[in-house]
Design a protein around this motif. Sequence first.
Motif, mmCIF file in Angstrom:
data_model
loop_
_atom_site.group_PDB
_atom_site.id
_atom_site.type_symbol
_atom_site.label_atom_id
_atom_site.label_comp_id
_atom_site.label_asym_id
_atom_site.label_seq_id
_atom_site.Cartn_x
_atom_site.Cartn_y
_atom_site.Cartn_z
ATOM 1 N N GLY A 120 42.512 31.169 35.037
ATOM 2 C CA GLY A 120 41.565 32.162 34.455
ATOM 3 C C GLY A 120 40.525 32.738 35.308
ATOM 4 O O GLY A 120 39.971 32.128 36.171
ATOM 5 N N ARG A 121 39.890 33.932 34.804
ATOM 6 C CA ARG A 121 39.001 34.640 35.660
ATOM 7 C C ARG A 121 37.781 34.907 34.412
ATOM 8 O O ARG A 121 38.029 35.306 33.535
ATOM 9 C CB ARG A 121 39.135 36.029 36.236
ATOM 10 N N CYS A 122 36.497 34.331 35.017
ATOM 11 C CA CYS A 122 35.478 34.738 34.063
ATOM 12 C C CYS A 122 34.749 35.921 34.487
ATOM 13 O O CYS A 122 34.232 36.091 35.755
ATOM 14 C CB CYS A 122 34.357 33.426 34.099
ATOM 15 N N HIS A 123 34.343 36.796 33.338
ATOM 16 C CA HIS A 123 33.489 37.838 33.451
ATOM 17 C C HIS A 123 32.307 37.636 32.822
ATOM 18 O O HIS A 123 32.375 37.655 31.393
ATOM 19 C CB HIS A 123 34.402 39.057 32.988
ATOM 20 N N PHE A 124 31.210 37.517 33.443
ATOM 21 C CA PHE A 124 29.915 37.261 32.675
ATOM 22 C C PHE A 124 28.947 38.547 32.243
ATOM 23 O O PHE A 124 29.175 39.467 32.829
ATOM 24 C CB PHE A 124 28.996 36.440 33.562
ATOM 25 N N VAL A 125 28.504 38.002 31.041
ATOM 26 C CA VAL A 125 27.562 39.243 30.491
ATOM 27 C C VAL A 125 26.200 38.467 29.945
ATOM 28 O O VAL A 125 26.340 37.270 30.014
ATOM 29 C CB VAL A 125 27.994 39.731 29.176
ATOM 30 N N ASP A 126 25.093 38.950 30.459
ATOM 31 C CA ASP A 126 23.825 38.165 29.994
ATOM 32 C C ASP A 126 23.433 38.326 28.693
ATOM 33 O O ASP A 126 22.796 37.262 28.286
ATOM 34 C CB ASP A 126 22.811 39.075 30.962
ATOM 35 N N THR A 127 23.940 39.267 27.817
ATOM 36 C CA THR A 127 23.740 39.286 26.380
ATOM 37 C C THR A 127 24.992 38.867 25.541
ATOM 38 O O THR A 127 25.726 39.540 25.878
ATOM 39 C CB THR A 127 23.323 40.668 26.046
ATOM 40 N N PRO A 128 24.679 37.764 24.988
ATOM 41 C CA PRO A 128 25.867 37.274 23.998
ATOM 42 C C PRO A 128 26.583 38.202 23.473
ATOM 43 O O PRO A 128 27.870 38.204 23.102
ATOM 44 C CB PRO A 128 25.579 36.054 23.270
ATOM 45 N N SER A 129 25.811 39.025 22.702
ATOM 46 C CA SER A 129 26.629 39.931 21.692
ATOM 47 C C SER A 129 27.379 41.159 22.460
ATOM 48 O O SER A 129 28.097 41.725 21.803
ATOM 49 C CB SER A 129 25.347 40.777 21.011
ATOM 50 N N ALA A 130 27.048 41.230 23.826
ATOM 51 C CA ALA A 130 27.819 42.298 24.407
ATOM 52 C C ALA A 130 29.347 41.817 24.559
ATOM 53 O O ALA A 130 29.965 42.669 25.310
ATOM 54 C CB ALA A 130 27.285 42.502 25.967
ATOM 55 N N ILE A 131 29.764 40.520 24.505
ATOM 56 C CA ILE A 131 30.940 40.409 24.816
ATOM 57 C C ILE A 131 32.197 41.359 24.343
ATOM 58 O O ILE A 131 33.087 41.327 24.881
ATOM 59 C CB ILE A 131 31.211 38.747 24.753
ATOM 60 N N TYR A 132 31.775 41.588 22.832
ATOM 61 C CA TYR A 132 32.863 42.455 22.342
ATOM 62 C C TYR A 132 33.164 43.757 22.834
ATOM 63 O O TYR A 132 34.484 43.990 23.238
ATOM 64 C CB TYR A 132 32.466 42.562 20.654
ATOM 65 N N THR A 133 32.268 44.555 23.157
ATOM 66 C CA THR A 133 32.491 45.914 23.786
ATOM 67 C C THR A 133 32.781 45.723 25.186
ATOM 68 O O THR A 133 33.429 46.467 25.549
ATOM 69 C CB THR A 133 31.078 46.674 23.592
ATOM 70 N N GLU A 134 32.263 44.655 25.918
ATOM 71 C CA GLU A 134 32.738 44.404 27.455
ATOM 72 C C GLU A 134 34.241 44.074 27.495
ATOM 73 O O GLU A 134 35.024 44.761 28.375
ATOM 74 C CB GLU A 134 32.027 43.395 28.096
#
Length: 355
Positions: A120-134
């Motif tokens: 798998g490949r990880c795509h990181f976000v700094d704000t946990p709540s942003a995972i849905y829209t991203e």
Amino acid sequence: MTDREWVANAIRVLEADANRSADTHLHVFPLPASWGIDLYLKDESVHPTGSLKHRLARSLLLYGLVNGNISADTVLIEASSGSTAVSEAYFARMLGLEFVTVVPRKTSREKVELIEFYGGRCHFVDTPSAIYTEAERLAAECHGYYLDQFTYAERATDWRGNNNIAESVFEQMRLERYPVPEWIVVGAGTGGTSATFGRYIRYRRYETRLAVVDPENSSFFGAWETGALDYATGMPSRIEGIGRPRCEPSFLPHVIDDMFVVPDAASMAAIRVLRERTGHWAGGSTGTNLWGAFTVIERMLRAGQRGSVVTLLCDGGERYQHTYYDDAWLTENGLHTAEYIAAMENFLSTGRLSG
């Protein structure tokens, strides 16, 4: 091979994986014999990918396949705090599919390495709540399929049985002293596990009650207490795998009999007590569950009740060597366990956890 043939073979491959894996173990936690209460931990860490989320990942992929959303060239996208993505990466590789997960940057290094180990490949976000829209954005960008565990967890699992976790527990309890548990105690990450247990208990007409434990900062308890399914704290949970900054669509409050918040330091203390008393090395969500199980057992003792309680060992502790089992990390995060360890040691000798 036609698309229909590929889907049929993919379903066969996933079912074969389930058939190869023996059911997970049900361990006994030692309690004083005079209490007349038995505590069991359903050990989900023995799945091929090491966690409870192995069941969910298989169900989510099957759900996408039978609904016609996954084909031979589909890119699978997820939003995950770790364990679900580990299991989804495992199944994606099994089917020869590309898998990308949107992951909060705070996710443990061990989980990131496991996701990558399975391709798998990880795509990181700094704000946990942003995972849905991203995740939605990535799926649209590559014309992929968003597995969306937080929406589909409760509907992807057949609550009537078919070897779901609830059916497995009740079947394993069949020959025990108290075969129908007084309480099942679980946490909520997507809400899928509590939904499965709650529905199954009602469907089979058991008198078992379901308690859901929630970590600090999570939104599920607030949603259950107020009835507001849009309840949100906007704050991340420090207990990986459970607790959410918003109430997720898969969370079904009306199948829950009781719910309470467990301090994060108590969760950290409980996994140390578990390891000392049983030798089992588990992650933080198991600590939350164990503190919850002790809480309902204390209530049973006060009420003069006998019976059984079942909770979950969700994943192994090796994934958290640099966080939950690191004293420096605990200190850095203000998690002081001594008070809670003392409370549990007192409970295991006197039956009193609080006051």
